[in-house]
Design an enzyme around this catalytic site. Structure first.
Site, PDB file in Angstrom:
ATOM      1  N   HIS A 150      -0.157   1.014   9.422  1.00  0.00           N
ATOM      2  CA  HIS A 150       1.197   1.530   8.917  1.00  0.00           C
ATOM      3  C   HIS A 150       0.889   2.907   7.978  1.00  0.00           C
ATOM      4  CE1 HIS A 150       5.327   0.855   7.507  1.00  0.00           C
ATOM      5  NE2 HIS A 150       4.732   1.561   6.644  1.00  0.00           N
ATOM      6  N   GLU A 151      -0.011   2.675   7.124  1.00  0.00           N
ATOM      7  CA  GLU A 151      -0.161   3.871   6.188  1.00  0.00           C
ATOM      8  C   GLU A 151      -0.832   4.718   6.844  1.00  0.00           C
ATOM      9  OE1 GLU A 151       1.354   3.315   3.509  1.00  0.00           O
ATOM     10  OE2 GLU A 151       1.268   1.070   3.695  1.00  0.00           O
ATOM     11  N   ALA A 193       0.745  -1.146   0.092  1.00  0.00           N
ATOM     12  CA  ALA A 193       0.141   0.007  -0.095  1.00  0.00           C
ATOM     13  C   ALA A 193       1.052   1.396   0.113  1.00  0.00           C
ATOM     14  CB  ALA A 193      -0.932   0.023   1.169  1.00  0.00           C
ATOM     15  N   MET A 194       0.126   2.473  -0.314  1.00  0.00           N
ATOM     16  CA  MET A 194       0.978   3.674  -0.314  1.00  0.00           C
ATOM     17  C   MET A 194       0.296   4.718   0.315  1.00  0.00           C
ATOM     18  SD  MET A 194       3.525   5.345  -1.605  1.00  0.00           S
ATOM     19  CE  MET A 194       3.662   7.165  -0.992  1.00  0.00           C
TER      20      MET A 194
HETATM   21  N1  B3K Z   1       5.803   4.147   1.305  1.00  0.00           N
HETATM   22  C1  B3K Z   1       5.127   3.040   0.578  1.00  0.00           C
HETATM   23  C2  B3K Z   1       6.653   2.016  -0.292  1.00  0.00           C
HETATM   24  C3  B3K Z   1       6.743   2.853  -1.452  1.00  0.00           C
HETATM   25  C4  B3K Z   1       7.522   1.842  -2.318  1.00  0.00           C
HETATM   26  C5  B3K Z   1       8.049   2.383  -3.730  1.00  0.00           C
HETATM   27  N2  B3K Z   1       8.793   1.344  -4.528  1.00  0.00           N
HETATM   28  C6  B3K Z   1       4.525   2.161   1.407  1.00  0.00           C
HETATM   29  C7  B3K Z   1       4.934   1.888   2.844  1.00  0.00           C
HETATM   30  O1  B3K Z   1       5.994   1.683   3.264  1.00  0.00           O
HETATM   31  O2  B3K Z   1       4.105   2.471   3.603  1.00  0.00           O
HETATM   32 ZN    ZN Z   2       5.953   2.645   5.122  1.00  0.00          ZN
END
Ligand code: B3K
Ligand code: ZN
Length: 889
Positions: free
Chosen positions: A306-307, A271-272
């Protein structure tokens, strides 16, 4: 060709060469016209020279695979000679101090299989901009220390794309006469480009709301494909839990009016955390009892958390540059683990965290791609979303949490958030805030950020009955890693306890001190150090590295009986589990040695007694019992084995031990299987999860032991189960052993679930990891299966990822044919999705751990991949680093 690497080697980016941006961007106005053939992106930026720089110089913008239609400064279109374009940038040599820049580009999201930037996933437009995807959308200073306020207008066909989303608040919408409509979004928070997001599609919305601790209302919207609305309850509940937890634990409140999450099927990771518009892999959000396992329910809650936690640790306070990645990832993983520990069982959570660390991070730290938590250089930053940056990074934060204690740590994080809100900062800023809030000196501790390699601790104990003292002599060694030959001693917290021979915890007292509690944190700072406890009359059993207080490899020559004793008595539940694992590993390695010598393998009585005791004991925490009865996996054993790793002997010893344990303890496993049945409605609560875990673990042992009643029970359960945990709990061991009836059950499972992509991923993975179904021929068949899709990362992970990681016995078959096949797939995937290809290529990176014949076979494949003239930067970096370490010895 997409991402192709020109003939010369790419130049690494170095932390030491960091310079602040020459130009800053205050506002960004974007307009997207989403189309079937192409998408037009117009941007209007207000730009100014960075006052921190003496001379701003030319304006240099990042951009990749863009078709530039127009560029204008202060409204005046630039002619050809007024700017320069290359494959990665747009440069305008002459620009004023302050100006508006307008850029129009054209992109083709429907052809974007790399899944970076703007792309399409089953008909839905979506984005992934971290770390460097925004430069595939428009020309921009695509770096995290350029923060701007975004307004985004999206125009698209109203029928096909009724839902148009971006970050922030919806401030306008309308229809056009040509069947298109538009929606405008405004994000009130300045953000780096990597947090930009856009979605356009025909999606269903599930809505709820949350009232924050100060009484603000936040609308919660989860968007999924039509038909999946019944699979978001758990995610929604988890989101509200996470919001409440962050308020209670860190005092962090949600700053948004609307928090949106969109599920898409094609996604490179879980996820992002895009500001106010998270994008999730469907596998990390969709769950209902019929289709998702207990583990899925827990994983979803963790990822949702987490997100969400990133909204503060990452978004409000962001990164100065990508070398600081662990500032947000290590800290956020720590927050996520703490959240899960509070929601379920803290010791079980700790065991799972450590297991992940050991199976993924320890091998990385000990191989050619080892790097510090804060790396010094990279060729492709996408390759640095690693277990070291995430998991070891979380361990580093955890150690500081324990060194400071919860109150001072909280004061430190409050100070960190308050002093850096809205800014792009470094791991150093984080450590300094913790120091300031606590008066602790963390100067030596900082080495955890800069020195790679897992420290080894050697502990010797000495009891002096006359003086009634007990001394622990501790020596540390930090191994050499690529680019770091000489290491300094680290600051390592080692939590210890002592047990008397009756199993009681002794109150600990050190020279000149009052007696304290029963756990003591020794702070190791020197290469060698001794710690003496007084008032210890009888020779105790030491309980070392309680709670896994530091990410190290610990060596102490406990006798087998002492391990069994710790497993039965220690007050620290983590150490109990650890003792059981150590006991199991020793027994397995005796099996490995016997197998290699052509001798008969034997089952250790100590292990049988210890496991029997666990099964029969009335240990309260069933989840913990299940963890303790779980065999270490083949990958972990390979990591522990002295050179050369023998995947076949490991497989056979593990198989033998499992089967014999099941036979020796058949009645206990049967009893446990029956005693942990439960009727009623499925609930993913800690008690029910633990019972199912123990029940299905018992079943798996029985099937592995060829116990008739167990096999019958599995055949029955696979059909009658009312939830996916139980269905897979039966099918997985059947597929692992290929008991009669397995093929039919696999077929029936397929027929029942073929329209559920997340369930199909499980169907693929249990076959890919089975020694019977995951042969090379079996893997080829799976790749040709109609439900397989090479462009979908979840499918690639379920077959190829699972094969390489979860089936070392077949992957490392001595003829090397699986290596050739796998390298073919890496090359094929590299054209489609370089990030995924690079991830797969890591399967070869520790080839030096194997015998000469396997080494040669793997090296050949690495060489073959490296020679591909169109190889992506991503895969190039992994392959050259893997080979390079070999050449340098
Ligand atoms: N921050 C994103 C990860 C992005 C990875 C890009 N290749 C997910 C996370 O760690 O929450
Ligand atoms: Zn993260």
């Amino acid at each position: 060709m997409a991402d192709s690497r020109q003939q010369q080697s790419p130049r690494p980016v170095r932390l030491a060469e960091y310079t602040p941006p020459a130009h800053l961007v205050d506002t960004v106005q974007l307009r997207f016209e989403l189309g079937e053939e192409w998408t037009t992106v117009s941007s209007r930026l207000t730009v100014r020279a960075n006052p921190e720089r003496i001379e701003a110089g030319p304006l240099v913008l990042d951009g990749r695979e863009l078709e530039l239609l127009e560029v204008a400064v202060d409204g005046r279109p630039l002619g050809e000679g007024e700017y320069a374009l290359d494959a990665e940038s747009l440069t305008i040599p002459e620009v004023p101090e302050r100006f508006t820049l307008e850029v129009t580009t054209r992109i083709r999201p429907q052809e974007n299989t790399a899944l970076e930037g703007l792309y399409k996933s089953s008909g839905t437009f979506c984005t992934q901009c971290e770390p460097e995807g925004f430069r595939r959308i428009t020309y921009f200073p695509d770096r995290s220390d350029v923060m701007a306020r975004y307004t985004t207008t999206i125009v698209a066909d109203a029928q096909r794309y009724p839902v148009l989303l971006s970050n922030g608040n919806r401030i306008g919408a309308g229809t056009l006469t040509d069947g298109r409509h538009w929606v405008q979004w405004e994000d009130p928070f300045p953000k780096p480009s990597y947090l930009f997001a856009l979605v356009g599609g025909d999606l269903a919305r599930v809505a709820d709301s949350y009232t924050t601790m100060s009484g603000r209302q936040v609308a919660l919207h989860i968007y999924v494909e039509h038909g999946n609305e019944d699979k978001v309850d758990h995610a929604m509940r988890s989101l509200k839990e996470a919001m409440a937890w962050d308020e209670a634990t860190y005092g962090r409140e949600c700053d948004l009016d609307v928090y949106q999450i969109v599920a898409v099927e094609d996604f490179n990771m879980g996820a992002m955390e895009n500001k106010g518009l998270n994008i999730f892999n469907t596998s990390a959000i969709l769950a209902k009892p019929e289709t998702a396992t207990d583990a899925d329910f827990q994983r979803i809650e963790a990822i949702i958390g987490h997100e969400y936690f990133h909204n503060w640790s990452g978004n409000r306070v962001t990164l100065r540059d990508w070398f600081q990645l662990s500032l947000k990832e290590g800290f956020t993983v720590f927050r996520e683990q703490h959240f899960s520990a509070d929601r379920y069982s803290a010791p079980v959570q700790r065991i799972e965290d450590v297991r992940r660390l050991r199976t993924a991070q320890f091998p990385e730290d000990d191989g050619p791609t080892a790097h510090p938590v804060r790396p010094d250089s990279y060729i492709e930053i996408s390759n640095f979303y690693t277990p070291t940056v995430y998991e070891k990074g979380a361990e580093v934060v955890r150690m500081m949490y324990h060194l400071l204690g919860p109150e001072d740590f909280r004061r430190g994080t409050d100070l960190f958030f308050a002093s850096h809100d809205g800014r792009a900062v470094t791991t150093e800023d984080f450590v300094r805030a913790l120091e300031e809030a606590s008066d602790r000196d963390l100067s030596q501790f900082r080495l955890w950020y800069t020195q790679a390699g897992t420290p080894r601790l050697f502990v010797d104990a000495e009891h002096d009955p006359g003086a009634a003292t007990y001394t622990l002599h501790v020596r540390q060694e930090v191994p050499e890693t690529p680019g770091q030959a000489h290491k300094q001693p680290m600051h390592i917290p080692v939590a210890v306890g002592l047990l008397d021979r009756a199993g009681n915890a002794l109150p600990l007292r050190m020279e000149g001190e009052e007696p304290g509690g029963t756990t003591r944190v020794l702070e190791l700072r020197e290469a060698e150090q001794s710690f003496t406890f007084t008032g210890v009359g009888e020779d105790p059993v030491p309980s070392l590295l309680r709670g896994f207080s530091a990410p190290v490899r610990l060596e102490h020559d406990h006798r087998d009986q002492d391990l069994a004793f710790l497993l039965a008595h220690d007050e620290d539940l983590f150490t109990r589990w650890e003792a059981g694992q150590e006991l199991a590993c020793r027994s397995l390695f005796r099996g490995v040695a016997a197998y290699q010598a052509g001798d008969e393998m034997r089952l250790d009585e100590t292990l049988v007694e210890a496991f029997g005791g666990l099964l029969r004991g009335d240990a309260g925490d069933k989840a913990l019992v299940a963890e303790a009865l779980t065999q270490p996996d083949e990958g972990y054993l390979a990591d522990l084995m002295d050179w050369p790793v023998d995947p076949e002997a490991i497989h056979q010893a593990r198989r033998f031990t499992r089967a014999r344990l099941a036979q020796a303890l058949g009645d206990d496993f049967l009893y446990s299987y029956q005693a942990n049945q439960e009727g009623g409605e499925y609930r993913p609560d800690p008690g029910a999860i633990a019972r199912r875990r123990l029940k299905n673990l018992s079943l798996a042992y029985l099937v592995a032991g060829g116990v008739g009643e167990g096999i019958e029970a599995a055949r029955e359960q696979v059909h009658t189960a009312t939830n996916m945990t139980d269905r897979l709990g039966a099918l997985r061991p059947m597929v692992a052993e290929d008991v009669p009836g397995t093929a039919e059950s696999l077929e029936a499972f397929y027929t029942q679930w073929k329209d559920e992509p997340e369930v199909m991923d499980k169907w693929f993975a249990i076959q890919a990891t089975s020694p019977h179904y995951g042969t090379l021929a079996g893997i080829r068949r799976l790749l040709e299966h109609p439900a397989f899709n090479f462009k979908n990362p979840n499918k690639v992970r379920a077959v190829l990822g699972a094969f390489a990681r979860g089936n070392p016995y077949r992957f490392h078959a001595p003829d090397g044919e699986a290596y050739t096949f796998f390298a073919d797939q890496v090359l094929r995937l590299d054209r489609i999705n370089p990030q995924m290809a690079a991830a797969l290529a890591r399967a070869f990176s520790r080839f030096r751990r194997y015998d000469e014949a396997r080494q040669r076979l793997m090296r050949e494949q690495l060489e073959r991949i490296r020679q591909d003239p169109q190889l992506s930067r991503d895969t190039f970096e992994i392959v050259t680093k893997s080979l390079g370490a070999e050449e340098n010895g």
